[in-house]
Enzyme design. Structure first.
Site, PDB file in Angstrom:
ATOM      1  CB  THR A 127      45.495  40.811  40.680  1.00 24.81           C
ATOM      2  OG1 THR A 127      46.405  40.048  39.944  1.00 24.81           O
ATOM      3  CG2 THR A 127      44.725  41.338  39.634  1.00 24.81           C
TER       4      THR A 127
ATOM      5  CE  LYS B  38      47.114  39.690  36.637  1.00 26.31           C
ATOM      6  NZ  LYS B  38      47.091  38.347  35.768  1.00 26.31           N
TER       7      LYS B  38
ATOM      8  CE  LYS C 212      41.745  39.357  43.287  1.00 25.28           C
ATOM      9  NZ  LYS C 212      43.117  39.394  42.911  1.00 25.28           N
TER      10      LYS C 212
HETATM   11  P1  NAP Z   1      45.814  31.831  46.723  1.00 25.47           P
HETATM   12  O1  NAP Z   1      46.322  30.281  46.289  1.00 25.47           O
HETATM   13  O2  NAP Z   1      44.358  31.976  47.421  1.00 25.47           O
HETATM   14  O3  NAP Z   1      46.830  32.361  47.791  1.00 25.47           O
HETATM   15  C1  NAP Z   1      46.087  33.510  48.703  1.00 25.47           C
HETATM   16  C2  NAP Z   1      47.330  33.962  49.601  1.00 25.47           C
HETATM   17  O4  NAP Z   1      46.995  34.820  50.178  1.00 25.47           O
HETATM   18  C3  NAP Z   1      47.558  32.812  50.592  1.00 25.47           C
HETATM   19  O5  NAP Z   1      49.143  32.868  50.982  1.00 25.47           O
HETATM   20  C4  NAP Z   1      46.758  33.092  51.742  1.00 25.47           C
HETATM   21  O6  NAP Z   1      47.109  32.817  52.965  1.00 25.47           O
HETATM   22  C5  NAP Z   1      46.897  34.921  51.776  1.00 25.47           C
HETATM   23  N1  NAP Z   1      45.946  35.405  52.304  1.00 25.47           N
HETATM   24  C6  NAP Z   1      44.642  35.576  52.173  1.00 25.47           C
HETATM   25  N2  NAP Z   1      43.731  36.510  53.117  1.00 25.47           N
HETATM   26  C7  NAP Z   1      44.878  37.046  53.910  1.00 25.47           C
HETATM   27  C8  NAP Z   1      44.778  37.778  54.799  1.00 25.47           C
HETATM   28  N3  NAP Z   1      43.605  38.359  55.406  1.00 25.47           N
HETATM   29  N4  NAP Z   1      45.966  38.046  55.534  1.00 25.47           N
HETATM   30  C9  NAP Z   1      47.030  37.414  55.173  1.00 25.47           C
HETATM   31  N5  NAP Z   1      47.319  36.565  54.121  1.00 25.47           N
HETATM   32  C10 NAP Z   1      46.136  36.201  53.724  1.00 25.47           C
HETATM   33  O7  NAP Z   1      45.574  32.522  45.642  1.00 25.47           O
HETATM   34  P2  NAP Z   1      46.712  32.506  44.217  1.00 25.47           P
HETATM   35  O8  NAP Z   1      46.125  31.982  43.161  1.00 25.47           O
HETATM   36  O9  NAP Z   1      48.046  32.281  44.542  1.00 25.47           O
HETATM   37  O10 NAP Z   1      46.628  34.187  43.956  1.00 25.47           O
HETATM   38  C11 NAP Z   1      47.552  34.984  44.568  1.00 25.47           C
HETATM   39  C12 NAP Z   1      47.530  36.397  43.858  1.00 25.47           C
HETATM   40  O11 NAP Z   1      47.928  36.389  42.488  1.00 25.47           O
HETATM   41  C13 NAP Z   1      46.046  37.284  43.553  1.00 25.47           C
HETATM   42  O12 NAP Z   1      45.967  38.249  43.611  1.00 25.47           O
HETATM   43  C14 NAP Z   1      45.817  36.364  42.247  1.00 25.47           C
HETATM   44  O13 NAP Z   1      44.819  37.290  41.683  1.00 25.47           O
HETATM   45  C15 NAP Z   1      46.892  36.474  41.636  1.00 25.47           C
HETATM   46  N6  NAP Z   1      47.058  35.874  40.376  1.00 25.47           N
HETATM   47  C16 NAP Z   1      46.708  34.418  40.364  1.00 25.47           C
HETATM   48  C17 NAP Z   1      46.914  33.799  39.271  1.00 25.47           C
HETATM   49  C18 NAP Z   1      46.528  32.333  39.183  1.00 25.47           C
HETATM   50  O14 NAP Z   1      46.370  31.735  38.199  1.00 25.47           O
HETATM   51  N7  NAP Z   1      46.222  31.737  40.321  1.00 25.47           N
HETATM   52  C19 NAP Z   1      47.652  34.096  38.085  1.00 25.47           C
HETATM   53  C20 NAP Z   1      48.048  35.579  38.319  1.00 25.47           C
HETATM   54  C21 NAP Z   1      47.703  36.400  39.226  1.00 25.47           C
HETATM   55  P3  NAP Z   1      46.910  31.452  53.771  1.00 25.47           P
HETATM   56  O15 NAP Z   1      47.490  30.523  52.878  1.00 25.47           O
HETATM   57  O16 NAP Z   1      46.753  31.627  55.093  1.00 25.47           O
HETATM   58  O17 NAP Z   1      45.332  31.129  53.213  1.00 25.47           O
END
Ligand code: NAP
Length: 291
Positions: A93, A169, A238
């Site tokens: 997102t 989205k 965010k």
């Molecule tokens: P998350 O668990 O916090 O994972 C974030 C990912 O981004 C991890 O792989 C992290 O790496 C990586 N990352 C963060 N900063 C970085 C950087 N500077 N350089 C390289 N990698 C970096 O988040 P998530 O819940 O999976 O969400 C991921 C995306 O999906 C977001 O855009 C969110 O808005 C979207 N989304 C989430 C959901 C939900 O319910 N969770 C649903 C739909 C969409 P590390 O492992 O090294 O920290």
């Protein structure tokens, strides 16, 4: 297909597992390498950099925010550092602005870019039941379809410009957040008048509000189950910031956005970074002297 996958957080790890389970050759990269260990044990290859993960037919990214995606694309050994980058499918997102910048950067570099953000929380990702919202050139979307089939239950094509998927989205997430806000306000009003939250929610979901958002988030509000977070409040904040940026650029007043944004800020300030975005329910109840 030979698919690269960058970003193995809550969502990305589950999605990558389904790509592998669907029989595709998978190459993974994550900033914290240990999150790839079990996928590698199941047969995925480990890339040494995002650029290496981008050597296949398609590379998908599922990263926290704009800054993370920028680092992975434009940083050292990033996806755009190679001469002919693969077709990049961005599932994160992100802002409309970054989607437009990436579309141009890929075009200039001889590659292709598609936006395909998803609806569904980590449990839906694990079950390959995501809803994929895709936008990009028609032939690119056709190439991506086997990937979408492996991770989701349905794909919606909303335009030929990648950022159009991102606006859908972000608008959807705004609507979820506003629904949580109004449900929490209604539950609090009923609770202050002696009506059990569960009884109130049953009336709502069994009559006029039977959709997924009201059922799933209504249950969380009734049970006050805000931890562990499936979608952490800082990620929700965010998204509301990105909605605000898009609204400002498009000259669209969205007064409710300010209300939900402030409740998210309160939830994070009072409860910590690890609370789910539905934790605004706790703030709304507390403001009414409950809890
Ligand atoms: P998350 O668990 O916090 O994972 C974030 C990912 O981004 C991890 O792989 C992290 O790496 C990586 N990352 C963060 N900063 C970085 C950087 N500077 N350089 C390289 N990698 C970096 O988040 P998530 O819940 O999976 O969400 C991921 C995306 O999906 C977001 O855009 C969110 O808005 C979207 N989304 C989430 C959901 C939900 O319910 N969770 C649903 C739909 C969409 P590390 O492992 O090294 O920290």
């Amino acid at each position: 297909m030979n698919i690269g996958f960058v970003g193995l957080g809550q969502m990305g790890h589950a999605i990558a597992g389904n790509v592998l389970a669907a029989g595709h050759a998978l190459t993974v990269w994550n900033r914290s390498p240990d999150k790839a260990d079990d996928l590698v044990a199941k047969g995925a290859a480990r890339a040494a950099s995002p650029a290496e993960a981008g050597n296949g037919d398609i590379v998908a990214t599922m990263l926290a925010d704009d800054a993370a995606l920028e680092a992975v694309c434009f940083g050292e050994n990033g996806l755009l550092s190679g001469e002919s980058p693969a077709l990049h499918v961005s599932l994160s997102t992100i802002s409309l602005q970054l989607a437009e910048r990436l579309e141009q950067a890929y075009r200039a570099n001889g590659g292709r870019f598609v936006s395909a953000p998803v609806f569904g929380r980590p449990d839906a990702a694990a079950a390959a039941k995501l809803f994929v919202v895709a936008a990009g050139q028609a032939d690119d979307l056709v190439r991506c379809q086997p990937l979408f089939d492996a991770i989701g239950q349905r794909t919606f094509v909303v335009g030929d410009k990648p950022s159009q998927a991102n606006v859908v989205k972000l608008s959807g997430n705004f609507l979820i957040m506003a629904s949580i806000e109004t449900m929490a306000e209604a539950l609090t009003l009923a609770a202050k008048n002696g009506v059990e939250r569960a009884a109130m929610m049953e009336v709502l979901t069994e009559t006029l509000f039977g959709g997924l958002v009201h059922r799933n988030y209504g249950k969380m509000l009734v049970e006050e189950s805000y931890r562990p977070a499936g979608f952490a409040a800082p990620l929700g904040l965010k998204d509301m910031r990105l909605v605000g940026a898009a609204a400002e650029a498009s000259r669209v007043p969205m007064p409710v956005l300010g209300v939900v944004r402030d409740h998210l800020l309160s939830a994070i300030a009072r409860e910590g970074e690890d609370i789910d975005w539905s934790g605004i329910g706790k703030i709304i109840a507390a403001d009414a002297g409950l809890g």
